[in-house]
Design a protein around this motif. Sequence first.
Motif, PDB file in Angstrom:
ATOM      1  N   ALA A  12      41.142 -42.781 -19.419  1.00 43.32           N
ATOM      2  CA  ALA A  12      42.583 -42.564 -18.952  1.00 43.32           C
ATOM      3  C   ALA A  12      43.252 -44.010 -18.556  1.00 43.32           C
ATOM      4  O   ALA A  12      44.319 -43.979 -18.618  1.00 43.32           O
ATOM      5  CB  ALA A  12      42.587 -41.566 -17.958  1.00 43.32           C
ATOM      6  N   THR A  50      46.461 -44.455 -20.662  1.00 42.87           N
ATOM      7  CA  THR A  50      47.459 -44.079 -19.996  1.00 42.87           C
ATOM      8  C   THR A  50      48.538 -45.214 -19.938  1.00 42.87           C
ATOM      9  O   THR A  50      49.625 -45.153 -20.155  1.00 42.87           O
ATOM     10  CB  THR A  50      47.289 -43.436 -18.920  1.00 42.87           C
ATOM     11  OG1 THR A  50      46.551 -42.352 -18.964  1.00 42.87           O
ATOM     12  CG2 THR A  50      48.555 -43.104 -18.030  1.00 42.87           C
ATOM     13  N   ARG A  89      52.173 -45.868 -21.132  1.00 42.37           N
ATOM     14  CA  ARG A  89      53.274 -46.511 -20.453  1.00 42.37           C
ATOM     15  C   ARG A  89      53.830 -47.712 -20.907  1.00 42.37           C
ATOM     16  O   ARG A  89      55.072 -47.719 -20.779  1.00 42.37           O
ATOM     17  CB  ARG A  89      52.584 -46.523 -18.954  1.00 42.37           C
ATOM     18  CG  ARG A  89      52.534 -45.303 -18.116  1.00 42.37           C
ATOM     19  CD  ARG A  89      51.460 -45.600 -17.108  1.00 42.37           C
ATOM     20  NE  ARG A  89      52.457 -46.113 -16.085  1.00 42.37           N
ATOM     21  CZ  ARG A  89      51.877 -46.785 -14.911  1.00 42.37           C
ATOM     22  NH1 ARG A  89      50.639 -47.290 -14.761  1.00 42.37           N
ATOM     23  NH2 ARG A  89      52.704 -47.419 -14.282  1.00 42.37           N
ATOM     24  N   LEU A  98      55.581 -38.471 -17.212  1.00 40.63           N
ATOM     25  CA  LEU A  98      53.939 -39.272 -16.946  1.00 40.63           C
ATOM     26  C   LEU A  98      53.735 -40.379 -15.870  1.00 40.63           C
ATOM     27  O   LEU A  98      52.838 -40.452 -15.286  1.00 40.63           O
ATOM     28  CB  LEU A  98      53.798 -40.236 -18.218  1.00 40.63           C
ATOM     29  CG  LEU A  98      52.501 -41.052 -18.422  1.00 40.63           C
ATOM     30  CD1 LEU A  98      51.577 -40.068 -18.677  1.00 40.63           C
ATOM     31  CD2 LEU A  98      52.619 -41.961 -19.775  1.00 40.63           C
ATOM     32  N   ILE A 114      52.767 -37.981 -13.000  1.00 39.93           N
ATOM     33  CA  ILE A 114      51.318 -37.886 -13.104  1.00 39.93           C
ATOM     34  C   ILE A 114      50.456 -38.985 -12.599  1.00 39.93           C
ATOM     35  O   ILE A 114      49.723 -38.777 -11.796  1.00 39.93           O
ATOM     36  CB  ILE A 114      50.918 -37.195 -14.240  1.00 39.93           C
ATOM     37  CG1 ILE A 114      51.618 -35.987 -14.919  1.00 39.93           C
ATOM     38  CG2 ILE A 114      49.530 -36.996 -14.556  1.00 39.93           C
ATOM     39  CD1 ILE A 114      51.289 -35.833 -16.400  1.00 39.93           C
ATOM     40  N   HIS A 115      50.959 -40.102 -13.205  1.00 40.57           N
ATOM     41  CA  HIS A 115      50.183 -41.334 -12.592  1.00 40.57           C
ATOM     42  C   HIS A 115      50.140 -41.581 -11.084  1.00 40.57           C
ATOM     43  O   HIS A 115      49.140 -41.937 -10.553  1.00 40.57           O
ATOM     44  CB  HIS A 115      50.657 -42.537 -13.377  1.00 40.57           C
ATOM     45  CG  HIS A 115      50.093 -43.769 -13.367  1.00 40.57           C
ATOM     46  ND1 HIS A 115      48.677 -44.053 -13.733  1.00 40.57           N
ATOM     47  CD2 HIS A 115      50.254 -44.869 -12.629  1.00 40.57           C
ATOM     48  CE1 HIS A 115      48.201 -45.312 -13.715  1.00 40.57           C
ATOM     49  NE2 HIS A 115      49.047 -45.720 -12.799  1.00 40.57           N
ATOM     50  N   ASP A 155      42.823 -36.792 -14.449  1.00 43.25           N
ATOM     51  CA  ASP A 155      42.992 -37.872 -15.299  1.00 43.25           C
ATOM     52  C   ASP A 155      42.890 -37.413 -16.745  1.00 43.25           C
ATOM     53  O   ASP A 155      43.503 -37.911 -17.662  1.00 43.25           O
ATOM     54  CB  ASP A 155      41.691 -38.665 -15.128  1.00 43.25           C
ATOM     55  CG  ASP A 155      41.824 -39.534 -13.825  1.00 43.25           C
ATOM     56  OD1 ASP A 155      42.911 -39.816 -13.586  1.00 43.25           O
ATOM     57  OD2 ASP A 155      40.747 -39.907 -13.421  1.00 43.25           O
ATOM     58  N   GLU A 213      46.245 -36.231 -17.790  1.00 45.42           N
ATOM     59  CA  GLU A 213      47.208 -37.594 -17.978  1.00 45.42           C
ATOM     60  C   GLU A 213      46.924 -37.984 -19.301  1.00 45.42           C
ATOM     61  O   GLU A 213      47.708 -38.578 -20.222  1.00 45.42           O
ATOM     62  CB  GLU A 213      46.824 -38.676 -16.940  1.00 45.42           C
ATOM     63  CG  GLU A 213      47.913 -39.812 -16.893  1.00 45.42           C
ATOM     64  CD  GLU A 213      47.452 -40.493 -15.931  1.00 45.42           C
ATOM     65  OE1 GLU A 213      48.305 -41.645 -15.551  1.00 45.42           O
ATOM     66  OE2 GLU A 213      46.519 -40.612 -15.281  1.00 45.42           O
ATOM     67  N   TYR A 238      48.273 -35.894 -22.021  1.00 44.65           N
ATOM     68  CA  TYR A 238      49.736 -35.969 -22.273  1.00 44.65           C
ATOM     69  C   TYR A 238      50.395 -37.254 -22.655  1.00 44.65           C
ATOM     70  O   TYR A 238      51.282 -37.337 -23.626  1.00 44.65           O
ATOM     71  CB  TYR A 238      50.325 -35.914 -20.718  1.00 44.65           C
ATOM     72  CG  TYR A 238      51.920 -35.565 -20.549  1.00 44.65           C
ATOM     73  CD1 TYR A 238      52.531 -34.203 -20.432  1.00 44.65           C
ATOM     74  CD2 TYR A 238      52.713 -36.570 -20.493  1.00 44.65           C
ATOM     75  CE1 TYR A 238      53.804 -34.074 -20.730  1.00 44.65           C
ATOM     76  CE2 TYR A 238      54.091 -36.448 -20.527  1.00 44.65           C
ATOM     77  CZ  TYR A 238      54.667 -35.320 -20.674  1.00 44.65           C
ATOM     78  OH  TYR A 238      55.972 -35.149 -20.618  1.00 44.65           O
ATOM     79  N   SER A 239      49.579 -38.359 -22.496  1.00 46.80           N
ATOM     80  CA  SER A 239      50.028 -39.701 -22.971  1.00 46.80           C
ATOM     81  C   SER A 239      49.604 -39.643 -24.384  1.00 46.80           C
ATOM     82  O   SER A 239      50.532 -40.093 -25.226  1.00 46.80           O
ATOM     83  CB  SER A 239      48.751 -40.761 -22.369  1.00 46.80           C
ATOM     84  OG  SER A 239      49.235 -40.911 -20.819  1.00 46.80           O
ATOM     85  N   TYR A 244      50.538 -28.135 -16.344  1.00 46.57           N
ATOM     86  CA  TYR A 244      50.517 -28.860 -15.343  1.00 46.57           C
ATOM     87  C   TYR A 244      50.932 -28.224 -14.037  1.00 46.57           C
ATOM     88  O   TYR A 244      50.166 -28.297 -13.128  1.00 46.57           O
ATOM     89  CB  TYR A 244      51.339 -30.004 -15.443  1.00 46.57           C
ATOM     90  CG  TYR A 244      51.356 -31.021 -14.406  1.00 46.57           C
ATOM     91  CD1 TYR A 244      50.198 -31.909 -14.018  1.00 46.57           C
ATOM     92  CD2 TYR A 244      52.478 -30.949 -13.381  1.00 46.57           C
ATOM     93  CE1 TYR A 244      50.378 -32.449 -13.058  1.00 46.57           C
ATOM     94  CE2 TYR A 244      52.596 -31.604 -12.209  1.00 46.57           C
ATOM     95  CZ  TYR A 244      51.569 -32.754 -12.098  1.00 46.57           C
ATOM     96  OH  TYR A 244      51.655 -33.592 -10.860  1.00 46.57           O
TER      97      TYR A 244
END
Length: 992
Positions: free
Chosen positions: A545, A549, A553, A585, A588-589, A603, A606, A609-610, A634
């Motif tokens: 992740a 992630t 981002r 995002l 979540i991060h 994680d 995340e 979703y990423s 979520y």
Amino acid sequence: MSKKRRREQSSVDTRLVEIYEDLANEDEDIRFTAAHAFLTKFAPTNHPSDEQLSEAVRRLVRGLCSGRKAARIGFSIALTELLSQKWGPDSDPAGALQISGLINVLIKQTEATGNIGGQENRDHQFGRLFGAEAFIKSGALLQANAPVNAWDRILDIIYEAAKRKSWLREECGWILYEAAQTLSTGNHDLKFIQTLIDKLCQNGLAKTPEGIAIWLRVQAGFPTLELPAGIWQDENPLHRKEKSRVARILKETSNADRRNDKDGEEAPHRGSWTSNIHFAWDVILSELIRARPAHHIDANFKPVSLKEFWQEAVDEHLFASTSSDERKYWGFLLFQRMFGSAPVIFLSSLLSPNLMRCLTNQLASKERYLHRAAEKTIKSILKRASLEPPVATVVLRGLLAHSLDRRTSFDQITKTKTIEKLMALGDDSSLCHVVHDLLDQLVRPSVIDEKDANAWRQTIIDQLAILLKSRQYSTTINWRSTDAGTLISNILENLVKYSYFSIGESQSDKHDCPVPAMSEKTRATMKIRLSSCLSHILSKCYNPAFFITNMVRSLLRFEADERLHSSIDFDNTLGGIVAHARTFLEKIHQQASANSGDNSALDAFELLYSLTVLQIYNGDADAVSILDELRSCYDVLVQPGNNGQHHGSEVLTEVLLSFVAKPSQLFRRLAQQVFTAFTPNLDRVGLEPIFKVLATKENLSGQDEMFEGEDEETHSVSGSSHTDSDVEEADIADIDGIQTSSDEKCASPAASRTSEEQANNSEEEDEELREFDMKLAQALKTRPLNADSPGSGEDSTDEDMDDEQMEALDEHITNMFKERKKVVSQKKQKVDAKETVVNFKCRVLEFLEIFVKKCHADVLCLDLLMPLLEVTRTTTSSLVSSKACHVMREFSRLCKGQEVPEIDRKGPVLKLLKKVHVEATQEGSNAHASACSQASLLLVKILVAHNRDNLRKIVKIYANTQKYLLLDPQSRVKMSLFTDWLNWCNTARSSR
């Protein structure tokens, strides 16, 4: 009658004869023992006479002229030590025998007189040279009481041999070089070294490889000595202006080349070619590497650098395109020696263009003359790189800088894995420089043609992918603070940047603007490699992740950059969804960063979703709806204090199943990783979608039911996904297929049904072909192709048809072939549909295997038994059956001792046991019977662990099943069910 005179017995020293014999022995220990005995016999304490010493020297010199065994080596050692013992530094040279007389003995005994052969002449020449070397090494010539001309006479012997015999020149030069080295280490009179260097110039040997080595040795050891003028620029062969001349000398140029020398001077020939490198190379290169003290260098002295000298002497002479294979072989040997010993800062100078070109060409084919030498060169590179990781980076940058055609990589041309191995050996900090070089070449290739630029970019993309996959991901380190984390993140960020974005023409002056612009084919290749890299990270990295992630981002950050233009045109709705995804995002991060506890579920979410956001950029139409579903999951599964877990787990399972259906190994691994993280949160409702898949029929209707609402393209893609992963599944099934005695009976569960279906399909196809052939024959008014009657075509007319009849016939035949094509297409659809469903079931069974490994002690696992048994019985695929049996075996294996599910009530479990026995009465294969037996014994262990009194009811259930087997002639129960039960009873009774 005269008396017969008695023969006088000669006084022969048998011990000395044995010593002389042993001095020629090939065994080194025996030679040393004999030399020690010889020196003991002639030790000063034994007071040997001058005659004895003279005879001993004469005998030793004669031994030097012998080519027998190792005589020359053994006798040389003995002579050197004898001279040192009697006339050396620590000796007392009493007596009339002097060094001059011994030199006369050497000259006389090694003189080739009479009609002798060439080999004997060479033996005498070697004997004289070895004798002269013994005089120098003994130190007898350097003593104050030594004759004035003794040193000169020995030097004349050596110089004369070097001039007269070209094949002895290198050996003579080495003796003189060692003599100069010996003189520089002791407190000797300068007249000795002055004589040596003067005679070197007088004999015309100064401008030879040996002369250069001796000159440098004298210059380094005697900085105050006045060297002869006019030989070299500033009396130094390493002056920048002398590099070309020195290069030609070391190359051993031909007579024609020497006549073209600017100075008009000719040096003596060396002789025939040898496979060994001249020792002068080591002396010169060591001098170039060695840091010389400042007082040794004149203020106006302009020394040549190692890089300049290597370029001139090695790259442009030994590795020139016109150089012979022998000289290139020298070059490879020289590179191997230098690469193994030179400091790291000098290694980049050794990777010169012609050398790299020759190395690449020789490695490309085993038919090349120097292929083995090139292989040894690569081995020497890898050997040092394994010991010093920074070396790998130096070589990688050299291979990248000297790529032959700027279209293909070194590994592709040579069919090796050199670059891949070097990337694995390199350290992360230095490999960051390699990544920087690769990215520079990706943005601005050093080629002008657009086609070549695209080819080179694809090569660079492959190199970046190999570099990323070469890193070690198994550790649980904090990637944020490591060079490896920086390196991997840099690769992913740039791949995603140039895959999905372009830079406007107004920004062409920026360093990150690709010139020429990247083609769509390059972008497509980059996306494929990016997906492969992400899949590798998912399978190898402990915390994927972090990388994925951060990459997504960065992707969303690029979307907000005005300089960059997305490759996908988002409308207002989709643009808003992407913007909202970025905000979500980040939320979540931040929560994952703030949470100091177990973040595995967060994680995983995340990560999921990423990659769903990434799917939007890949043009996946379902990604938008999946984002909405994930946000609801979520709120239910991740956010603390929320209810509605049942609904959330079901939605999450549906989302993961949709990812598994995609023809991508990346999303398959992603789904497995997320499912592993959320396994403790699943309940019966969350498992229902999985059970529904297992119960689906393996045909066209089953596919339509499973992928309801999806288009045909999705069906075909899902069905073709076996190319990515099903080979692995087949291998796993083969490996794990047979483990226990009952498993040996697990023949392919649907082999008979599959063979019957294949036979039926074959018969149907034959019948359809016969029917089509008959219709075609009727249309053409001919007999069928397979008609047996020879007269069946007699009724056909021979009359010609007019145009209208021909057109009508053509239209009729066209319609017939269209109908035939539809029939074939429908059959293909059925085959593809079955393949799609089977594939999907195999991947779903992988989910159940993960669930069993993580939660085998949970009562919820008992809900898996009946779906697994039913799919084992009903499936027509041996692969599905094998995987289902494997899951059952894993469940049974893990439930040992205290690692069994704890139950509150025995009633539901007894009821489930009865269902298993009912399932065992169904008609099925041996694999199905074995799975039923394992499930039954698993439930037995659970009931016994709860209360041993449950054995009474267990025995009744088995008794009823056995009664059914005995009394009902239609019974399908296999005897393995009772055999395994009796074995368990025996084990349980003995362990009680």
